[in-house]
Design an enzyme around this catalytic site. Structure first.
Site, mmCIF file in Angstrom:
data_model
loop_
_atom_site.group_PDB
_atom_site.id
_atom_site.type_symbol
_atom_site.label_atom_id
_atom_site.label_comp_id
_atom_site.label_asym_id
_atom_site.label_seq_id
_atom_site.Cartn_x
_atom_site.Cartn_y
_atom_site.Cartn_z
ATOM 1 N N HIS A 90 -7.083 0.468 9.279
ATOM 2 C CA HIS A 90 -6.495 1.201 8.156
ATOM 3 C C HIS A 90 -4.985 1.003 8.087
ATOM 4 C CE1 HIS A 90 -9.971 3.365 6.540
ATOM 5 N NE2 HIS A 90 -10.391 3.487 7.784
ATOM 6 N N ASP A 115 -24.307 1.188 13.739
ATOM 7 C CA ASP A 115 -25.027 0.038 14.297
ATOM 8 C C ASP A 115 -26.349 0.539 14.869
ATOM 9 O OD1 ASP A 115 -25.763 -2.421 15.220
ATOM 10 O OD2 ASP A 115 -24.231 -2.575 16.773
ATOM 11 N N SER A 149 2.968 2.942 9.773
ATOM 12 C CA SER A 149 3.248 3.939 8.737
ATOM 13 C C SER A 149 2.120 4.951 8.604
ATOM 14 C CB SER A 149 3.490 3.249 7.386
ATOM 15 O OG SER A 149 2.367 2.479 7.001
ATOM 16 N N PRO A 191 -10.748 -1.547 1.367
ATOM 17 C CA PRO A 191 -12.179 -1.784 1.160
ATOM 18 C C PRO A 191 -12.949 -0.467 1.172
ATOM 19 C CG PRO A 191 -11.279 -3.351 2.730
ATOM 20 C CD PRO A 191 -10.206 -2.325 2.494
ATOM 21 N N VAL A 247 -2.894 -1.175 4.747
ATOM 22 C CA VAL A 247 -1.975 -0.448 3.877
ATOM 23 C C VAL A 247 -0.546 -0.797 4.285
ATOM 24 C CG1 VAL A 247 -1.240 1.792 3.008
ATOM 25 C CG2 VAL A 247 -3.641 1.429 3.642
ATOM 26 N N HIS A 274 -18.090 -2.521 12.866
ATOM 27 C CA HIS A 274 -18.947 -1.335 12.792
ATOM 28 C C HIS A 274 -19.998 -1.331 13.889
ATOM 29 C CE1 HIS A 274 -17.848 -1.176 8.245
ATOM 30 N NE2 HIS A 274 -16.987 -0.504 8.975
#
Length: 292
Positions: free
Chosen positions: A64, A207, A74, A125, A68, A155
């Site tokens: 993440h 999973d 940040s 996404p 960004v 994932h």
């Protein structure tokens, strides 16, 4: 988790003062503080022992942050209602057992970012994105189709909430029916865990059958209709991404095929190079959660 993140970022904020050109390299701190990376490793190891969800939480956090405004920390800044810290909260939910994934060297030497705004996350996404949109969002970050497949396969550890499953299970593409790509043998399990009008905060592993282990089972699940997230299942909708998934399971794949672990390392390193700050584009924070 908050304590772990602050401890790591404080350490690197101090160290980066010595050389702040924003150029990444392996072993950036070897001369000024040779124990820097081992300190971080020990902090994470201790945290993972006390909380088995830590590994997946940190993996989501890195993703993440990078998507960004680049990998610039940040995501830690608290600026009220527009803070990317909101994303941290969501990322922290997607946590499961600590897992022994591939070991690799990380390029270090980043500067901190100057902006933290939730509006900048609009191109993250999303689980409901089409495969075409997912591919476009990765291209915008300088990543390719293989990175999309491999980073989706992160994932392999982590969990999601039934909130993200409602549309896929009960109203896919406004049809009033489940996603037809879900294997009929898997659908009853999903609807049992996430019943219609049930508790949307109930969590389930992303999973199936391998929730605690970093392995290639996530791609086997995707190709077999056992993907939990809709965005993972979409990898089979495109000939290129489908071909990448299938490349790990050919008859000769164990001998001559690609290595999932090696490819994961490559994609993680590539993602870590998104939006590297240098010069006046970045700074060195003395307080992790503040630009001051």
């Amino acid at each position: 988790m908050k304590i772990v993140l602050l401890a790591m970022i404080i350490l690197f904020d101090i160290l980066i003062v010595v050389n702040s050109e924003g150029q990444l390299k392996v072993g950036f701190y070897n001369q000024v503080c040779p124990n820097a990376e081992s300190v971080v490793t020990n902090i994470v190891r201790d945290a993972a022992k006390s909380d088995h969800r830590m590994a997946a939480a940190l993996l989501r956090l890195h993703f993440h942050d990078c998507f960004v405004e680049g990998c610039d920390g940040s995501i830690l800044v608290d600026v009220g209602s527009t803070s990317e810290r909101d994303i941290v909260a969501m990322a922290a939910r997607d946590a499961v057992a600590f897992s022994h994934g591939p070991v690799y060297q990380v390029e270090t030497g980043r500067k901190d970012g100057l902006v933290s705004n939730i509006d900048l996350a609009s191109r993250m996404p999303d689980v409901t994105d089409s495969i075409q949109l997912l591919k476009q969002k990765f291209i915008e970050k300088g990543l390719n189709d293989k990175d999309l497949v491999i980073l989706s396969a992160a994932h392999t550890i982590g969990s999601t909430a039934c909130f993200f499953m409602e549309e896929r299970l009960y109203n896919f593409a406004t049809s009033g029916r489940p996603d037809p790509s879900i294997n009929p043998r898997f659908l009853p399990e999903l609807t049992s865990t996430c019943p219609k009008h049930g508790d949307i905060m109930v969590r389930l592993p992303m999973d199936h059958g391998s929730e605690d282990t970093f392995d290639i089972q996530i791609l086997q699940n995707i190709r077999s209709g056992f993907a939990v997230l809709q965005s993972d299942a979409k990898l089979m909708d495109d000939p290129t991404t489908r071909g990448i998934v299938e490349s790990y399971f050919g008859v000769l794949a164990p001998l001559t095929g690609p290595s999932f672990e090696a490819d994961f390392v490559t994609s993680m390193i590539r993602m870590g190079r998104i939006g590297v700050k240098n010069g006046s584009n970045g700074n060195i924070r003395r307080v992790c959660k503040s630009f001051n």
